[in-house]
Design a protein around this motif. Structure first.
Motif, mmCIF file in Angstrom:
data_model
loop_
_atom_site.group_PDB
_atom_site.id
_atom_site.type_symbol
_atom_site.label_atom_id
_atom_site.label_comp_id
_atom_site.label_asym_id
_atom_site.label_seq_id
_atom_site.Cartn_x
_atom_site.Cartn_y
_atom_site.Cartn_z
ATOM 1 N N LEU A 45 -12.322 3.678 8.616
ATOM 2 C CA LEU A 45 -10.950 3.168 8.667
ATOM 3 C C LEU A 45 -10.288 3.299 7.306
ATOM 4 O O LEU A 45 -9.165 3.807 7.190
ATOM 5 N N GLU A 46 -10.983 2.875 6.268
ATOM 6 C CA GLU A 46 -10.426 2.934 4.910
ATOM 7 C C GLU A 46 -10.140 4.382 4.500
ATOM 8 O O GLU A 46 -9.083 4.686 3.944
ATOM 9 N N GLY A 47 -11.085 5.268 4.784
ATOM 10 C CA GLY A 47 -10.896 6.676 4.441
ATOM 11 C C GLY A 47 -9.721 7.297 5.176
ATOM 12 O O GLY A 47 -8.916 8.038 4.594
ATOM 13 N N LYS A 48 -9.608 6.973 6.458
ATOM 14 C CA LYS A 48 -8.508 7.503 7.274
ATOM 15 C C LYS A 48 -7.172 6.977 6.759
ATOM 16 O O LYS A 48 -6.200 7.729 6.657
ATOM 17 N N LEU A 49 -7.110 5.695 6.433
ATOM 18 C CA LEU A 49 -5.873 5.114 5.918
ATOM 19 C C LEU A 49 -5.460 5.753 4.596
ATOM 20 O O LEU A 49 -4.279 6.051 4.397
ATOM 21 N N GLU A 50 -6.429 5.970 3.706
ATOM 22 C CA GLU A 50 -6.110 6.610 2.424
ATOM 23 C C GLU A 50 -5.499 7.988 2.645
ATOM 24 O O GLU A 50 -4.486 8.334 2.028
ATOM 25 N N THR A 51 -6.102 8.764 3.523
ATOM 26 C CA THR A 51 -5.602 10.106 3.823
ATOM 27 C C THR A 51 -4.189 10.045 4.403
ATOM 28 O O THR A 51 -3.302 10.805 3.990
ATOM 29 N N LEU A 52 -3.977 9.142 5.349
ATOM 30 C CA LEU A 52 -2.673 9.049 6.012
ATOM 31 C C LEU A 52 -1.588 8.521 5.073
ATOM 32 O O LEU A 52 -0.439 8.960 5.143
ATOM 33 N N ILE A 53 -1.941 7.607 4.185
ATOM 34 C CA ILE A 53 -0.971 7.108 3.198
ATOM 35 C C ILE A 53 -0.571 8.249 2.285
ATOM 36 O O ILE A 53 0.627 8.451 2.005
ATOM 37 N N ASP A 54 -1.544 9.033 1.831
ATOM 38 C CA ASP A 54 -1.229 10.182 0.969
ATOM 39 C C ASP A 54 -0.319 11.173 1.681
ATOM 40 O O ASP A 54 0.646 11.676 1.092
ATOM 41 N N GLN A 55 -0.618 11.462 2.937
ATOM 42 C CA GLN A 55 0.230 12.377 3.716
ATOM 43 C C GLN A 55 1.636 11.831 3.844
ATOM 44 O O GLN A 55 2.618 12.543 3.637
ATOM 45 N N TYR A 56 1.728 10.570 4.192
ATOM 46 C CA TYR A 56 3.044 9.935 4.412
ATOM 47 C C TYR A 56 3.870 9.908 3.137
ATOM 48 O O TYR A 56 5.091 10.111 3.168
ATOM 49 N N CYS A 98 0.829 -1.207 0.000
ATOM 50 C CA CYS A 98 0.000 0.000 0.000
ATOM 51 C C CYS A 98 0.866 1.260 0.000
ATOM 52 O O CYS A 98 0.384 2.351 -0.282
ATOM 53 N N LEU A 99 2.164 1.081 0.276
ATOM 54 C CA LEU A 99 3.101 2.210 0.294
ATOM 55 C C LEU A 99 3.997 2.224 -0.935
ATOM 56 O O LEU A 99 5.026 2.889 -0.953
ATOM 57 N N GLY A 100 3.609 1.473 -1.950
ATOM 58 C CA GLY A 100 4.371 1.472 -3.188
ATOM 59 C C GLY A 100 5.429 0.386 -3.222
ATOM 60 O O GLY A 100 5.506 -0.465 -2.326
#
Length: 112
Positions: free
Chosen positions: A98-109, A23-25
């Motif tokens: 959970l899915e929405g929060k993870l998407e946002t945090l992955i984009d930020q990271y 999920c992080l590439g």
């Protein structure tokens, strides 16, 4: 209306969310442990009076992406949904948040 008050900590639905390194590439395997630490505080917002969430790397592919437990006993997704329904909560709503929060945090990271 049902029981909407908080349940004791030992009666909360314990949710273990295992994140795939992918999920992080392509370099995700090198980043997943740091990412899980990075998001730990943010993910606490999804803990409720009925749910205790723990996000960890999915380093062992034999383990499910999501695991549900109550009182130390594993539950199926259907059982977890029924348990939360008895508390006037929705597993679908929790999973969507959970899915929405993870998407946002992955984009930020990842710096997007």
């Amino acid at each position: 209306m049902g029981n909407t008050s908080a349940v004791p900590d030992n009666m909360k639905l314990s949710v273990i969310c295992r994140l795939e390194p992918g999920c992080l590439g392509p370099q995700g395997a090198d980043k997943i442990d740091d990412f899980c630490e990075y998001i730990a505080q943010e993910m606490q917002a999804l803990n409720t009076d009925h749910i205790a969430l723990n996000v960890v790397p999915r380093n062992d592919k034999s383990l499910p992406e999501m695991q549900f437990n109550v009182l130390g006993k594993k539950m199926t997704q259907g059982q977890a949904a029924k348990y939360l329904s008895s508390l006037d909560q929705s597993l679908d709503d929790f999973e969507a948040a959970l899915e929405g929060k993870l998407e946002t945090l992955i984009d930020q990271y990842m710096g997007h």
